[in-house]
Design an enzyme around this catalytic site. Structure first.
Site, PDB file in Angstrom:
ATOM      1  N   GLY C  31     -38.692  -7.674  47.595  1.00  0.00           N
ATOM      2  CA  GLY C  31     -37.998  -8.956  47.744  1.00  0.00           C
ATOM      3  C   GLY C  31     -36.623  -8.844  48.359  1.00  0.00           C
ATOM      4  N   CYS C 240     -63.352 -31.003  51.867  1.00  0.00           N
ATOM      5  CA  CYS C 240     -63.383 -30.712  53.294  1.00  0.00           C
ATOM      6  C   CYS C 240     -64.587 -31.413  53.926  1.00  0.00           C
ATOM      7  CB  CYS C 240     -63.456 -29.212  53.524  1.00  0.00           C
ATOM      8  SG  CYS C 240     -63.735 -28.786  55.273  1.00  0.00           S
ATOM      9  N   CYS C 243     -67.018 -28.354  55.332  1.00  0.00           N
ATOM     10  CA  CYS C 243     -67.711 -27.401  54.458  1.00  0.00           C
ATOM     11  C   CYS C 243     -67.802 -27.873  53.017  1.00  0.00           C
ATOM     12  CB  CYS C 243     -67.044 -26.030  54.510  1.00  0.00           C
ATOM     13  SG  CYS C 243     -65.496 -25.945  53.587  1.00  0.00           S
ATOM     14  N   CYS C 265     -60.614 -28.095  56.084  1.00  0.00           N
ATOM     15  CA  CYS C 265     -59.917 -26.870  55.710  1.00  0.00           C
ATOM     16  C   CYS C 265     -58.891 -26.496  56.775  1.00  0.00           C
ATOM     17  CB  CYS C 265     -60.902 -25.712  55.568  1.00  0.00           C
ATOM     18  SG  CYS C 265     -61.952 -25.836  54.133  1.00  0.00           S
ATOM     19  N   CYS C 271     -63.631 -21.887  56.431  1.00  0.00           N
ATOM     20  CA  CYS C 271     -64.458 -23.082  56.592  1.00  0.00           C
ATOM     21  C   CYS C 271     -65.747 -22.736  57.354  1.00  0.00           C
ATOM     22  CB  CYS C 271     -63.670 -24.154  57.337  1.00  0.00           C
ATOM     23  SG  CYS C 271     -64.386 -25.791  57.241  1.00  0.00           S
TER      24      CYS C 271
END
Lengths: 218, 257, 282
Positions: C31, C240, C243, C265, C271
């Site tokens: 980080g 979606c 899909c 998606c 997808c």
């Protein structure tokens, strides 16, 4: 309670060529509990200066000032603040207050923390005939006499063993003079040691147990 | 009363020019100390040195910590510890509130920031504390979500005070806290400062060039000239019976403070 | 097919070594933003110059590269970067997330969970999460050094005060390994939970700001929040349209000029995989 030994106070005015202005010299005085000493003498004799030396407001040039067992001339700032808070009441000729604080709070503030602070302040203001409509008003706008009574109220609300009074009745009317006279006597009878300057002869005679004459230094 | 801050022999130079020299004083818990003097006399440098913001070239500044006794700010404490003190046990009120506030976040966030810095992670509690402090500095709590940009100078200054006091500090440094304000607003702020310092038992160092401010707020005062303390004592002593030529000049050159 | 006129992966070896050193430091201090000598790249800032330099420094001839932009493999940015690496390294490329060993991404994390043998490289425009709140860099560095992060909550406080909830939806700040406050790059906060304890190595490159940082595999990543306003990800009422997924991050697509719209998606590979599986089952 109050003991002054060989007190001298000379002002040095550095910005006027170092001019020296002697005001007090060789002042000795003792005031015990239950006594009220009236300082008398022409203006310029150093009466107010003496009171201010007792309060620790002016620094004496030499000599010793003992108030309630504290040597004022050598006390630290902290000791002096403690002494004033616990033992010394001082009524000056002028009232100095924060511009926005109402009269009642100026008085009650002296005993803040006490649950009955406000009640006691109200009683004093009633006794000193401050009209109720003024209680919530900052004293900055008050007349001279009203301001003086606020000043007296805030000093007397604490029962202090030493009182220093600089013309406490100067701008009061007859009725209020009687009241303040009574308050001073009550404090003295309760055991306070009092030093004051009282212009008004009647007041002086009514409160003083002793008169001390002062004269201007030549 | 116990000593909360003690400065000994402080000196600070900027290049060749000494800003302060041989400055020593003590501050007691619950006491308000005024530092007066004209601009350039070293008042602000002194304030920065004793508030941990500027390391002096010589001398020590010791602070009475809550649990570990007196600590020298620069020798005994790490920068992290100094910064921690600065946002918990101390406050710093800038002359220009814009310097002490975050102008791009709301009043509430300004007050709440110190709490969040201390790890408060409950929005509702931060909100309550901010509301409470806004009313304690006589601001309308309804304005909690307003930007400080929409506030007057006096309100900004009060907001800055609230932001500093929210963590119950014991010592607050103030640099000319009232000098940018209108006279009527000054009086109100002085009154607020006076009642807050008394009610919270706060110790404070107030830098001011205004002797009347010193008279109203402070029990004791220091007079500075050319980086040195020329006189110190009870405020009424120094103002009514000044001993040093410079103090006499200062007192005689203003209207009765 | 590799273009031999370029050094492998475009950067010279010394630059790559310098960047790898920065990467090692970044991985050692999860980080923490490591400054590095960002190079001029043959595309403008804001197009992924930081990510490209990181990818160029870790890519090898046997890697399989996937490049996505907002979840899609076929946008201009993704296509260009993919072609750039094909030309300068000749490595294999793929659109299938599980098959890639190296994924460079702009603004998304793939829906298909990453695995241990993968590195994901994020393109980062603004690496300093405190920058908008505290513009002085010396001060933000000191704040990181002393872990003084109260200010970040000031931002979230402002969100709640203004909108009634934390309105930050992209680049939602995280604490990495309980120590460093970190910008996850402008991914939707929907993706934030995927960063936590992820088996893959996550690298971040900011070209203009000249910073590199990293989240090693299986590192704790927490999204900031208040106790009474906990962190929440976006949800959709729709599925979606292609899909039928209800678990993935959806983009809203306007289909005509009469207000018609549908959701699909954002992750095109995910997808497409689901559509293919459905077709196979049917």
């Amino acid at each position: 309670m109050i003991r002054v030994r060989e007190l001298a106070k000379t002002f040095t005015l550095h910005n006027q060529g170092g001019a020296r202005l002697p005001v007090l010299q060789g002042v000795s005085l003792e005031v015990g509990p239950g006594e009220c000493v009236a300082l008398q003498g022409p203006s310029g004799a150093g009466k107010s200066t003496l009171l201010k030396c007792l309060y620790g407001n002016y620094k004496p040039t030499s000599g010793s000032v003992t108030v309630a067992e504290t040597e004022v001339t050598s006390a630290s700032d902290q000791e002096l603040l403690r002494l004033r808070a616990s033992s010394v009441g001082y009524v000056s000729q002028f009232l100095r207050v924060i511009p926005r604080v109402p009269a009642i709070d100026v008085v009650a503030d002296e005993v803040r923390g006490k649950p009955e602070a406000r009640q006691e302040a109200e009683q004093l203001l009633l006794r000193l005939r401050i009209p109720m409509r003024l209680w919530s008003v900052p004293p900055a706008t008050f007349s001279g006499g009203e301001q003086q009574r606020i000043n007296i109220a805030r000093t007397f609300i604490r029962k202090k063993p030493v009182l220093l009074l600089d013309e406490p009745t100067a701008s009061l009317d007859a009725e209020n003079r009687v009241t303040v006279t009574a308050m001073i006597n009550e404090a003295r009878e309760a055991g306070a040691a009092i030093v004051g300057i009282f212009h008004d002869q009647k007041v002086r005679e009514a409160v003083a147990t002793r008169i001390v004459e002062m004269e201007e230094l030549s | 009363m116990s000593v909360i801050l003690e400065a000994r022999g402080l000196a600070k130079r900027f290049g060749e020019r000494p800003a302060i020299e041989d400055v020593s004083f003590e501050l007691h818990a619950g006491e308000v100390l005024a530092v007066v003097g004209e601009s350039g006399s070293g008042k602000t440098t002194l304030l920065n040195c004793v508030s941990g913001r500027l390391r002096p070239d010589a001398g020590t500044v010791r602070f009475m910590t809550r649990h570990e006794g007196l600590k020298e700010l620069y020798a005994d404490l790490s920068e992290a510890e100094r910064r921690f003190l600065a946002r918990t046990d101390w406050g710093y009120v800038h002359q220009r509130p814009e310097e002490g506030l975050r102008m791009n976040v709301s009043a509430g966030a300004n007050v709440g920031e110190r709490l969040m810095a201390l790890g408060e992670r409950h929005y509702g509690r931060i909100r309550t504390a901010a509301t409470d402090w806004l009313s304690r500095v006589e601001m309308d709590p309804e304005r909690i979500d307003d930007s400080p940009r929409t506030f007057s100078g006096g309100m900004r200054q009060r907001l800055q005070i609230a932001r500093n006091l929210v963590t119950d500090p014991r010592l607050v440094f103030m640099d000319e806290p009232t000098s940018g304000l209108d006279v009527s607003v000054q009086a109100r702020l002085l009154d607020l400062l006076r009642s807050l310092t008394r009610a919270l038992g706060l110790a404070a160092i107030v830098v001011t060039h205004d002797l009347a401010v010193a008279r109203l707020l402070a029990q004791r005062m220091l007079v500075m000239k050319g980086g040195r303390i020329v006189e110190q004592g009870l405020t009424d002593q120094v103002l009514d019976d000044p001993q040093h030529p410079y103090t006499q000049l200062l007192v005689s050159s203003v209207l009765q403070p | 097919m590799r273009d031999e006129r370029f050094n492998f992966a475009f950067l010279d070896e010394r630059s790559k070594r310098m960047i790898r050193r920065a990467l090692l430091k970044a991985i050692a201090i999860p980080g923490y933003q490591v400054p590095f000598g960002s190079r001029e790249m043959p595309l403008p800032y804001g197009w992924g110059t930081g990510g490209i330099q990181v990818t160029a420094s870790v890519i090898g001839p046997n890697d399989v590269l996937k490049v996505i932009d907002q979840g899609a493999d076929d946008t201009v940015n993704a296509v260009n970067i993919r072609r750039f690496f094909q030309r300068t390294t000749g490595v294999a490329v793929t659109e299938r997330a599980p098959e890639a060993t190296l994924i460079q991404t702009r603004h998304r994390i793939p829906e298909t969970p990453l695995h241990e043998r993968q590195i994901i490289v994020y393109q980062v425009p603004v690496p300093e999460p405190l920058q908008r709140l505290e513009p002085r860099e010396a001060e933000t560095r000191r704040m990181h050094g002393l872990a003084e992060y109260g200010l970040m909550h000031v931002k979230l406080y402002e969100d709640i005060a203004r909108y009634g909830h934390i309105a930050t939806t992209y680049d939602y700040p995280v604490m990495v390994n309980g120590r460093y406050l970190t910008a996850p790059s402008p991914i939707p906060k929907f993706d934030n939970p995927k960063m936590n304890m992820n088996p893959a190595l996550q690298l971040f490159g900011a070209g203009r700001e000249k910073r590199i940082y990293a989240i090693p595999p299986y590192t704790r990543v927490e999204s900031l929040a208040f106790e009474d306003h906990p962190f929440e990800v976006q949800r959709w009422d729709a599925a979606c349209a292609l899909c039928g997924s209800r678990e993935s991050f959806l983009d809203e697509v306007v289909t005509d000029d009469r207000g018609g719209r549908l959701f699909m998606c954002s992750d095109t590979d995910y997808c497409a995989g689901r559509q293919a599986a459905k077709a196979a089952a049917a």
